[in-house]
Design a protein around this motif. Sequence first.
Motif, PDB file in Angstrom:
ATOM      1  N   LEU A 154       0.867  -1.174   0.000  1.00  0.00           N
ATOM      2  CA  LEU A 154       0.000   0.000   0.000  1.00  0.00           C
ATOM      3  C   LEU A 154       0.904   1.224   0.000  1.00  0.00           C
ATOM      4  O   LEU A 154       1.712   1.416   0.910  1.00  0.00           O
ATOM      5  N   GLY A 155       0.798   2.043  -1.022  1.00  0.00           N
ATOM      6  CA  GLY A 155       1.656   3.210  -1.122  1.00  0.00           C
ATOM      7  C   GLY A 155       1.431   3.943  -2.422  1.00  0.00           C
ATOM      8  O   GLY A 155       0.434   3.721  -3.125  1.00  0.00           O
ATOM      9  N   PHE A 156       2.374   4.798  -2.768  1.00  0.00           N
ATOM     10  CA  PHE A 156       2.209   5.690  -3.904  1.00  0.00           C
ATOM     11  C   PHE A 156       3.238   5.435  -5.008  1.00  0.00           C
ATOM     12  O   PHE A 156       3.315   6.216  -5.955  1.00  0.00           O
ATOM     13  N   GLU A 157       4.022   4.364  -4.874  1.00  0.00           N
ATOM     14  CA  GLU A 157       4.913   3.968  -5.967  1.00  0.00           C
ATOM     15  C   GLU A 157       4.081   3.348  -7.090  1.00  0.00           C
ATOM     16  O   GLU A 157       3.223   2.489  -6.833  1.00  0.00           O
ATOM     17  N   PRO A 158       4.293   3.738  -8.329  1.00  0.00           N
ATOM     18  CA  PRO A 158       3.557   3.109  -9.429  1.00  0.00           C
ATOM     19  C   PRO A 158       3.985   1.652  -9.593  1.00  0.00           C
ATOM     20  O   PRO A 158       5.043   1.248  -9.104  1.00  0.00           O
ATOM     21  N   PRO A 159       3.163   0.826 -10.258  1.00  0.00           N
ATOM     22  CA  PRO A 159       3.515  -0.592 -10.416  1.00  0.00           C
ATOM     23  C   PRO A 159       4.888  -0.759 -11.052  1.00  0.00           C
ATOM     24  O   PRO A 159       5.216  -0.092 -12.034  1.00  0.00           O
ATOM     25  N   GLY A 160       5.678  -1.637 -10.476  1.00  0.00           N
ATOM     26  CA  GLY A 160       7.026  -1.882 -10.971  1.00  0.00           C
ATOM     27  C   GLY A 160       7.766  -2.844 -10.073  1.00  0.00           C
ATOM     28  O   GLY A 160       7.170  -3.545  -9.238  1.00  0.00           O
ATOM     29  N   ASP A 161       9.085  -2.862 -10.228  1.00  0.00           N
ATOM     30  CA  ASP A 161       9.909  -3.814  -9.486  1.00  0.00           C
ATOM     31  C   ASP A 161       9.867  -3.555  -7.984  1.00  0.00           C
ATOM     32  O   ASP A 161       9.825  -4.491  -7.183  1.00  0.00           O
ATOM     33  N   ALA A 162       9.899  -2.287  -7.572  1.00  0.00           N
ATOM     34  CA  ALA A 162       9.897  -1.984  -6.142  1.00  0.00           C
ATOM     35  C   ALA A 162       8.611  -2.455  -5.478  1.00  0.00           C
ATOM     36  O   ALA A 162       8.620  -2.946  -4.347  1.00  0.00           O
ATOM     37  N   VAL A 163       7.482  -2.310  -6.175  1.00  0.00           N
ATOM     38  CA  VAL A 163       6.199  -2.734  -5.608  1.00  0.00           C
ATOM     39  C   VAL A 163       6.150  -4.245  -5.472  1.00  0.00           C
ATOM     40  O   VAL A 163       5.787  -4.784  -4.421  1.00  0.00           O
ATOM     41  N   PHE A 164       6.529  -4.973  -6.529  1.00  0.00           N
ATOM     42  CA  PHE A 164       6.474  -6.427  -6.435  1.00  0.00           C
ATOM     43  C   PHE A 164       7.475  -6.956  -5.415  1.00  0.00           C
ATOM     44  O   PHE A 164       7.184  -7.917  -4.696  1.00  0.00           O
ATOM     45  N   ALA A 165       8.654  -6.337  -5.320  1.00  0.00           N
ATOM     46  CA  ALA A 165       9.623  -6.782  -4.321  1.00  0.00           C
ATOM     47  C   ALA A 165       9.071  -6.608  -2.915  1.00  0.00           C
ATOM     48  O   ALA A 165       9.261  -7.469  -2.050  1.00  0.00           O
ATOM     49  N   SER A 166       8.352  -5.499  -2.662  1.00  0.00           N
ATOM     50  CA  SER A 166       7.762  -5.285  -1.341  1.00  0.00           C
ATOM     51  C   SER A 166       6.677  -6.310  -1.060  1.00  0.00           C
ATOM     52  O   SER A 166       6.595  -6.856   0.047  1.00  0.00           O
ATOM     53  N   VAL A 167       5.819  -6.586  -2.047  1.00  0.00           N
ATOM     54  CA  VAL A 167       4.752  -7.582  -1.854  1.00  0.00           C
ATOM     55  C   VAL A 167       5.350  -8.959  -1.611  1.00  0.00           C
ATOM     56  O   VAL A 167       4.909  -9.693  -0.708  1.00  0.00           O
ATOM     57  N   PHE A 168       6.359  -9.337  -2.386  1.00  0.00           N
ATOM     58  CA  PHE A 168       6.930 -10.676  -2.256  1.00  0.00           C
ATOM     59  C   PHE A 168       7.639 -10.835  -0.911  1.00  0.00           C
ATOM     60  O   PHE A 168       7.542 -11.894  -0.279  1.00  0.00           O
ATOM     61  N   ARG A 169       8.350  -9.819  -0.464  1.00  0.00           N
ATOM     62  CA  ARG A 169       9.021  -9.915   0.840  1.00  0.00           C
ATOM     63  C   ARG A 169       8.007 -10.001   1.967  1.00  0.00           C
ATOM     64  O   ARG A 169       8.174 -10.773   2.908  1.00  0.00           O
ATOM     65  N   HIS A 205       6.952  -8.762 -17.566  1.00  0.00           N
ATOM     66  CA  HIS A 205       7.862  -9.171 -18.632  1.00  0.00           C
ATOM     67  C   HIS A 205       9.284  -8.669 -18.403  1.00  0.00           C
ATOM     68  O   HIS A 205      10.140  -8.846 -19.266  1.00  0.00           O
ATOM     69  N   GLY A 206       9.561  -8.051 -17.261  1.00  0.00           N
ATOM     70  CA  GLY A 206      10.877  -7.472 -17.014  1.00  0.00           C
ATOM     71  C   GLY A 206      11.894  -8.500 -16.558  1.00  0.00           C
ATOM     72  O   GLY A 206      11.564  -9.629 -16.152  1.00  0.00           O
ATOM     73  N   ASN A 207      13.155  -8.106 -16.593  1.00  0.00           N
ATOM     74  CA  ASN A 207      14.245  -8.995 -16.188  1.00  0.00           C
ATOM     75  C   ASN A 207      14.320  -9.172 -14.677  1.00  0.00           C
ATOM     76  O   ASN A 207      14.846 -10.173 -14.193  1.00  0.00           O
ATOM     77  N   SER A 208      13.796  -8.194 -13.918  1.00  0.00           N
ATOM     78  CA  SER A 208      13.911  -8.280 -12.463  1.00  0.00           C
ATOM     79  C   SER A 208      13.100  -9.442 -11.909  1.00  0.00           C
ATOM     80  O   SER A 208      13.567 -10.196 -11.059  1.00  0.00           O
ATOM     81  N   ILE A 209      11.871  -9.586 -12.379  1.00  0.00           N
ATOM     82  CA  ILE A 209      11.038 -10.701 -11.911  1.00  0.00           C
ATOM     83  C   ILE A 209      11.633 -12.028 -12.362  1.00  0.00           C
ATOM     84  O   ILE A 209      11.639 -13.015 -11.610  1.00  0.00           O
ATOM     85  N   GLU A 210      12.148 -12.080 -13.566  1.00  0.00           N
ATOM     86  CA  GLU A 210      12.774 -13.319 -14.049  1.00  0.00           C
ATOM     87  C   GLU A 210      13.983 -13.683 -13.201  1.00  0.00           C
ATOM     88  O   GLU A 210      14.195 -14.855 -12.868  1.00  0.00           O
ATOM     89  N   ARG A 211      14.787 -12.680 -12.799  1.00  0.00           N
ATOM     90  CA  ARG A 211      15.956 -12.957 -11.981  1.00  0.00           C
ATOM     91  C   ARG A 211      15.560 -13.387 -10.573  1.00  0.00           C
ATOM     92  O   ARG A 211      16.109 -14.348 -10.025  1.00  0.00           O
ATOM     93  N   LEU A 212      14.593 -12.698  -9.963  1.00  0.00           N
ATOM     94  CA  LEU A 212      14.188 -13.021  -8.601  1.00  0.00           C
ATOM     95  C   LEU A 212      13.603 -14.420  -8.504  1.00  0.00           C
ATOM     96  O   LEU A 212      14.047 -15.243  -7.697  1.00  0.00           O
ATOM     97  N   LEU A 213      12.596 -14.717  -9.337  1.00  0.00           N
ATOM     98  CA  LEU A 213      11.937 -16.018  -9.256  1.00  0.00           C
ATOM     99  C   LEU A 213      12.850 -17.130  -9.764  1.00  0.00           C
ATOM    100  O   LEU A 213      12.716 -18.277  -9.327  1.00  0.00           O
ATOM    101  N   GLY A 214      13.764 -16.826 -10.678  1.00  0.00           N
ATOM    102  CA  GLY A 214      14.724 -17.831 -11.103  1.00  0.00           C
ATOM    103  C   GLY A 214      15.685 -18.207  -9.994  1.00  0.00           C
ATOM    104  O   GLY A 214      16.038 -19.372  -9.823  1.00  0.00           O
ATOM    105  N   ASP A 215      16.130 -17.213  -9.209  1.00  0.00           N
ATOM    106  CA  ASP A 215      17.015 -17.505  -8.078  1.00  0.00           C
ATOM    107  C   ASP A 215      16.304 -18.315  -7.005  1.00  0.00           C
ATOM    108  O   ASP A 215      16.928 -19.108  -6.296  1.00  0.00           O
TER     109      ASP A 215
END
Length: 744
Positions: A350-365, A403-413
């Motif tokens: 919950l916040g004001f960052e637009p959808p992106g890597d920072a948002v998904f990283a916060s949700v996943f953590r 479709h970004g590389n960040s999600i591919e790298r995180l979930l691949g690791d």
Amino acid sequence: MQSFAFEPGCRLLIREDLLAPFRRYRLLSEVTIDGVAHAQLLPMQGAARIGEATGAVIAHRVTAELVAGLSTGLVEFDDERDDDTPEELERRRKHRDRLLSDKPDRHQLYIRFWRAILRDVDRRLPPGLKTARVVVDGVRTKRLVLQDVLTELGEKYGLMYFGKTRSVSVSQYYRVLAKRREGDDRDMEPNTSARGNRNQLLPEVKRVLRDTVAEKLEAARHAPRKGDKPATSVKDIAATVYDRLEELKAQRPELADKIKLPSKTTFYDTVGQAPARLRVLAVRKSVATARDFRRPWGHEEPDFALSQVQYDETLLPLYCYCDVLKIPLGRPWLAWLVDVYSNAIIGFYLGFEPPGDAVFASVFRHAAMPKSYVSGAYPDIAQPYPMSGIPRFVTFDNSLSAHGNSIERLLGDLDVPWDFTLARMPWLKGAVENSFHLLNLGLLSELPGFVLPQDVDRSDYDPKENGLIGFLHLLWIVHRYLLEVYHPNPPTIGGPSPNVRWQEGTRIVKPRYPRTGQDLDFLFGIVREGVTLDHRGVLYEGIRYYSEGVDGIRYWNGANVKVSLKVNPVNLSRIQARYGDGAWVTCHALNKTEAQVSLHVHKLRQRHSERLFGKADWESRIKAEVHLRGLMRGAVLEDHGTRVSGLLARALGIGTHVVFGQLGLGRQLPYLQDFSSAQPDAAMRQLTPPPDRTPSGVRAPPSTPALPPGPTEPTPTPPTGTKPVTATPTVARFGTGSLPRRVR
């Protein structure tokens, strides 16, 4: 990255406080004492870096406290094994520090290829069936069932990862399986040193025709479409087959008389043998094809919790204000992960960052770690938040971040497979779409500040005339809605509640967690190459970092060396560095007071400091920060639109990506209190968690100097322990009278 579960036989490292040494235990079983679940722990003989064992007396610990200790730094999973030699232990730690995303691209593809094959073979063939033989007309042949499955999977995943089919033999399968059982799945990388060029046999006419049809139909799935024109046709396939046969004649002149173009009927028969969905997709568009071939949801329901989760984000139809500075912030974003098995929300942002890597990283953590902060931050919420663990499959929507590389790298690791839905197909992720629908109907439409997007334009919302809701108040409401309304109550269509389904789904297959709570911090990190490391440390964006780990890099490789950096954009208090292909080591900011912010806020301070003072040293950045806070407090008298208010919210770093990112090791979530009688600087310190102690045990330097006083507008009374979720919180209105509209 390795993952672990609290299951019998696992090895744990436990300490009583943050300064005490770890002691090694083995989890034997789980028993119930006075109605409370306890874990039976057997002390083990420890290594030199671990405190000595206290004896062979079985210890008991409350299971909930044991799980909560993972997020506070008191409990870690032990990666050593009973039969480990020092060489094997050192090799495994080296592989643990080097993630899959750090390997060469061709090795990553090879490992992902074999991961998919091993996963599908285990799913299709139960124990005992791998050695069964194929029966034809009642007669057992020499061909194994396993070989047929491997051939199919080699074609499927070969096209997916290499662009062509790959042949997989039974012996290859067992060799790779042995490597994975003996070590980590990252040991499956290929050994290409002994390979050489080998002559390939040319295909026959039938093989050329079959391969061409398969390639054309597969290419039609991703080919751009112009109007209603088909992506391919039989005429196009025939032309390609003719060209390939001419090449085959030139290469095999002894077969030139026998190589002829097949008849028109043969072409149609071969195309007719392909799956109907691929044939329709070559003629119609992907959305229409998916709509025609869709199926009712429920045929592939997961068997356990976390087996499949769905991710999505939405812009809430609410307008918020800052509880401390009393300025409007605009409409916040809400993103969360929904467990399909239990329909529970396992993590959110919950916040004001637009959808992106920072948002998904916060949700996943937030989803992967236990929610032990709830009882301390919100004592009025009686229900716990038991949902936590690493998902085993994630479904995204068709957004750019998916479709970004960040999600591919995180979930691949993490070895977590994922997929994304096609555009304009919300039925493919019905669980998360339905959860947002229930949120809008059951909660948001009754709150102050609720305005439908089509009613008020994003640049015309007037906070002087319309009600707002405090951000911290909204965060408390979301927690209470999830824990006391959504999770404990059964759905309207019937069936058990999400809490009951979660207990059932985790009874057999336990949730898995990272080895430590800080392992997830840098999976979404920004990598920078060629940074100088010397006696002053490493410099990133004007902040100096150093630690014992980087001191060891200088000891072994030189006083001045070039290193790679990995930075967590949410928190700049610590970064990771490595030399060459070595392991990542953590280094801390020398000035922690300045580094307890996100990368976005730090860059904003730097630019503002250069604009005001012409330089960006430490003193200038502090003065620029004080000046920015004064401008933000004065913004209450301005007639800003919601877009400008959203930029102010990002500059303040308001959002759970900062709050949840600083949990663990004694940190607590900011709680709500009445700020009406408090000074502005005290309120700001209340919003920001206190800095952690340094590794040496000395408390970090004090926080930012006191800020200039802000406006004297009253702040709404925070929720109390007796206030229901549906109660209407106090609404703040800004400005008095009719101020002139700011000229745009």
